[in-house]
Structures are given as structure tokens and as C-alpha cells.
Scaffold this active site. Structure first.
Site, short mmCIF file in Angstrom:
data_model
loop_
_atom_site.label_atom_id
_atom_site.label_comp_id
_atom_site.label_asym_id
_atom_site.label_seq_id
_atom_site.Cartn_x
_atom_site.Cartn_y
_atom_site.Cartn_z
N PHE A 11 0.60 -1.05 0.02
CA PHE A 11 -0.20 0.49 0.17
C PHE A 11 0.89 1.30 -0.46
O PHE A 11 0.32 2.05 -1.41
CB PHE A 11 -0.99 0.12 1.02
N ILE A 12 1.50 1.06 1.11
CA ILE A 12 2.88 2.70 0.69
C ILE A 12 3.82 2.95 0.17
O ILE A 12 4.14 3.40 -0.27
CB ILE A 12 3.08 2.88 2.84
N ASP A 31 9.75 -6.98 -3.59
CA ASP A 31 9.24 -7.10 -2.87
C ASP A 31 8.63 -9.55 -2.73
O ASP A 31 8.87 -9.60 -3.97
CB ASP A 31 7.94 -6.33 -3.27
N LEU A 33 5.94 -10.78 -3.01
CA LEU A 33 4.78 -10.52 -2.92
C LEU A 33 4.01 -11.64 -2.04
O LEU A 33 3.35 -12.89 -2.66
CB LEU A 33 4.56 -11.28 -4.74
N THR A 130 6.46 3.55 12.56
CA THR A 130 4.94 3.16 13.02
C THR A 130 5.00 4.17 14.19
O THR A 130 6.02 3.95 15.03
CB THR A 130 3.78 1.97 12.83
N ASP A 131 3.91 4.97 14.76
CA ASP A 131 3.78 5.60 15.67
C ASP A 131 3.30 4.61 16.83
O ASP A 131 3.51 5.13 18.15
CB ASP A 131 2.38 6.50 15.54
N GLU A 132 3.11 3.75 16.58
CA GLU A 132 2.17 2.37 17.34
C GLU A 132 3.60 2.24 18.28
O GLU A 132 3.06 1.69 19.28
CB GLU A 132 2.03 1.04 16.61
N TYR A 157 3.10 -6.58 16.48
CA TYR A 157 3.59 -6.26 15.80
C TYR A 157 4.34 -4.85 15.89
O TYR A 157 5.49 -4.65 15.86
CB TYR A 157 2.16 -5.13 14.25
N ALA A 159 5.73 -4.42 18.29
CA ALA A 159 6.49 -4.60 19.25
C ALA A 159 8.02 -4.99 18.35
O ALA A 159 8.70 -4.74 18.25
CB ALA A 159 6.13 -5.27 20.46
N SER A 160 6.83 -5.20 17.04
CA SER A 160 8.35 -5.86 16.57
C SER A 160 8.93 -4.69 15.69
O SER A 160 9.96 -4.73 15.36
CB SER A 160 7.58 -6.79 14.95
N LYS A 161 7.97 -4.19 14.87
CA LYS A 161 8.60 -2.66 14.87
C LYS A 161 9.20 -1.88 15.15
O LYS A 161 10.45 -1.20 14.97
CB LYS A 161 7.30 -1.89 13.90
N ASN A 256 -12.56 5.96 15.53
CA ASN A 256 -12.88 5.35 14.51
C ASN A 256 -14.48 5.33 14.20
O ASN A 256 -15.30 5.47 13.28
CB ASN A 256 -12.79 3.82 15.33
N PRO A 289 -7.72 -7.47 21.66
CA PRO A 289 -6.99 -7.73 22.86
C PRO A 289 -5.78 -6.26 22.85
O PRO A 289 -4.99 -6.23 21.57
CB PRO A 289 -6.44 -8.33 22.73
#
Length: 352
Positions: A11-12, A31, A33, A130-132, A157, A159-161, A256, A289
């Protein structure tokens, strides 16, 4: 300038590829794919002499080394990642392998190449995050994530980033690899894979299905139009200061529920239902969660140092996005059959 873009069929990444080619850069798209990639995303540039595609997996170090040697990029934009929080709850190992080990492979391949090239000052390794990684904010509008906010990831996710961000900084401090980092808020726009909130809502509405919202819909996100993000990424990659990180935000916070209501209102105008309003389809479902309450980015650094700020408001961006999905059914229909699309993911409960 030659750019190596990882994840350029996503996407990005595909937005970066399209914009970079349009601006006259030479682009190599690496990529694997996997399920969320789609070469249709870059069909508009596929025949350009400035574009090349290489199918490879960043977890394959030998393949990555070969790509560096063959294409000799000036800049790496590393976007390849597993990115769906719900999938990370169900299958965290995929996120560890790709986001951490894959980033390690990219860093080591880039370092080897950079040293072989004589430590070129113009070389950059831009890691896109990411900001997460910063965790969750309370509703106080005066509180935002800055580049100095301590990391507090709360999903496999994020944590991995976070781990991959730390690796990138370590390769700068230890080896001097000229890196730049960026952490973005939630992206949206055309070509968004149909498992994320906005395309889920649009496609469910067009099919007359319930519009699922986690919890009570009060979770807040800062929404960034993907083409604005691509513009910012190219700016950071070419003008950012090595060793610096830049927060890229949309300056468009919405709950949301507000976001979904806006999409419904746009659909009511552009593609009315036979009877009733789209908002009638809104359905609240069990929350995810560990669902973070709020993300919000302070974009002061990128604005003051690089002169960038978003150009598309969330209302304008959502209208463009809804219209694109209405007009491009041939793009998204085949994707609905891919693994996990249309299913509720990320419902794993703690085990005792």
C-alpha cells in the site's frame, strides 16, 4: 537518483514507487509478493524505463546482497513489513521473522554495500516505521508523540517494529551507517488492502453488510493520506539528517466512530442505498485485545527542519478514497479471496 524500495508492491510502498518515478527517480522495487502485495498497485509505472521489479524476500540475505550488487542504489527506502495488528495477534512469528530479522538483513546488506562503495556520503538507509511503537495516549489533546517519546509497544506488531527501529539506530551509532527513520500515523487512500478499517467499511457498505467497529468506537487515530506520506518519505530520504528520526502525522485526529460516520455520509452522497442510510449498518463488535486508546503525532520536527506538512484533510482524503473504491471494483474484488480477508482476526485470548 536510484532508489531501492522494499515492499514496493504494498500500500504505502507502491505510493512511494509511483511518486518517485513521476519525479524522475530510478526505482528498483523489491517485494516478496506476500498476501497483501499486488503488482496492480504499480501497473501505471511498470513499463517505465526508470522502473525495475525484483521478487525477493528480505529474509533471504543472499538475495538481498545480490540486489544491492546488481542495482547499486543511492537510497534505500525500507518499507517491507508485516503490518496488520490483528494478524500479529494470531501469528506473531511472521512479524518477528520479517520485521526484525528482515530488517537486520537489510541493514547488514546495506552496510556491506556502503563499505564496498567507499562510504559514500550521499548514501541513505531510510527505515519507515509506525507511531504504534510509542504505545497509547490518553484523550488529552495537548499530549502527542514526539521523536523523544519513550517506546511502549503493546502488540506483537508494534513490538516487532520497535525492535527494528532500535536495530537501525544501533547500526548508525555502531557502524556509522547513514540512516534516517520516520514514524507515521495511520495511512489511508487508494490501493489500501481490504483488511484495514477504512476499506473494510467502504466495501462492507457497498455490499450492504454490517459495518464493524471495535468496542464503542472511541479509539482515536491520526489519519494521513497515503500520497502525502509518500511525499514526506521522499523528502526525509533525500533531505533528512543522518541519525535523525522524523514523525510524520496527518494532523487529522478522529475517533473510529467519527471516521466511519464520515465515510457513511460520503457514500450517502456518492452512492446512495436503495433504502436507508449507510450509518444504519454500523455494528459494534468485541474489542481487539490490547487495543490502544489513542495515537497522535507532533509533526513539529519535519515541519521546521524540512518544511513539510500534510496537504490533504481527512474529509477530502476520504472522499477521494471512497470514490476510488467505488470506481475500481476490478482492483479489489480479486483480493477478497486472499487468506484472512473478510474474517475477524486478532481475537486471541490470554492463556493460563
Amino acid at each position: 537518483m536510484k532508489l531501492l524500495v522494499t515492499g514496493g508492491a504494498g500500500f504505502i510502498g507502491s505510493a512511494v514507487v509511483r511518486l518517485a518515478v513521476a519525479r524522475g527517480h530510478t526505482v528498483v522495487n523489491l517485494d516478496a509478493l506476500t498476501y497483501s502485495a499486488n503488482l496492480a498497485n504499480v501497473a501505471s509505472v511498470a513499463d517505465s524505463p526508470s522502473y525495475a521489479f525484483v521478487q525477493a524476500d528480505i529474509r533471504d540475505r543472499a538475495a538481498v546482497d545480490a540486489i544491492f550488487a546488481a542495482h547499486r542504489p543511492d537510497i534505500v527506502l525500507h518499507l517491507a513489513a508485516e503490518s496488520h495488528v490483528d494478524r500479529s495477534i494470531d501469528a506473531p512469528s511472521d512479524f518477528i521473522d520479517t520485521n526484525i530479522t528482515g530488517t537486520f538483513n537489510m541493514l547488514e546488506a546495506a552496510r556491506k554495500y556502503w563499505v564496498a562503495e567507499g562510504l559514500r556520503e550521499c548514501f541513505r538507509f531510510h527505515h519507515v516505521s509506525t507511531d504504534e511503537v510509542f504505545g497509547s495516549l490518553p484523550a488529552d489533546p495537548d499530549l502527542q508523540f514526539t521523536e523523544n517519546t519513550p517506546y511502549d509497544p503493546r502488540s506483537p506488531y508494534s513490538a516487532s517494529k520497535a525492535a527494528s527501529d532500535h536495530l537501525v539506530r544501533a547500526w548508525y551509532e555502531t557502524y556509522g551507517l547513514p540512516v534516517v527513520l520516520s514514524n507515521c500515523s495511520n495511512n489511508y487512500g487508494p490501493y489500501h488492502f481490504p483488511e484495514k478499517l477504512i476499506p473494510v467499511i467502504i466495501l462492507s457498505a457497498l455490499s450492504g453488510k454490517p459495518l464493524p467497529i471495535y468496542g464503542d468506537g472511541s479509539n482515536i487515530r491520526d489519519w494521513l493520506y497515503v500520497e502525502d506520506h509518500a511525499d514526506a518519505l521522499l523528502l526525509v530520504a533525500t533531505k533528512g539528517t543522518p541519525g535523525r528520526s522524523y514523525n510524520i502525522g496527518g494532523e487529522n485526529e478522529r475517533t473510529n466512530l467519527q471516521l466511519v460516520q464520515t465515510i457513511c455520509a460520503i457514500l450517502d452522497r456518492l452512492h446512495p442505498r436503495a433504502a436507508g442510510r449507510y450509518a444504519d449498518l454500523i455494528t459494534f463488535v468485541a474489542d481487539r485485545p490490547g487495543h490502544d486508546a489513542r495515537y497522535a503525532i507532533d509533526p513539529t520536527r519535519i515541519r521546521t527542519e524540512l518544511g513539510w506538512r500534510p496537504s490533504v484533510s481527512v474529509e477530502e482524503g476520504l472522499e477521494r478514497t471512497v470514490l476510488w473504491y467505488v470506481e475500481n471494483r476490478d482492483w479489489w474484488r480479486p483480493l477478497l479471496t486472499r487468506h484472512g480477508v473478510g474474517q475477524r482476526l486478532g481475537t486471541a485470548k490470554p492463556t493460563t
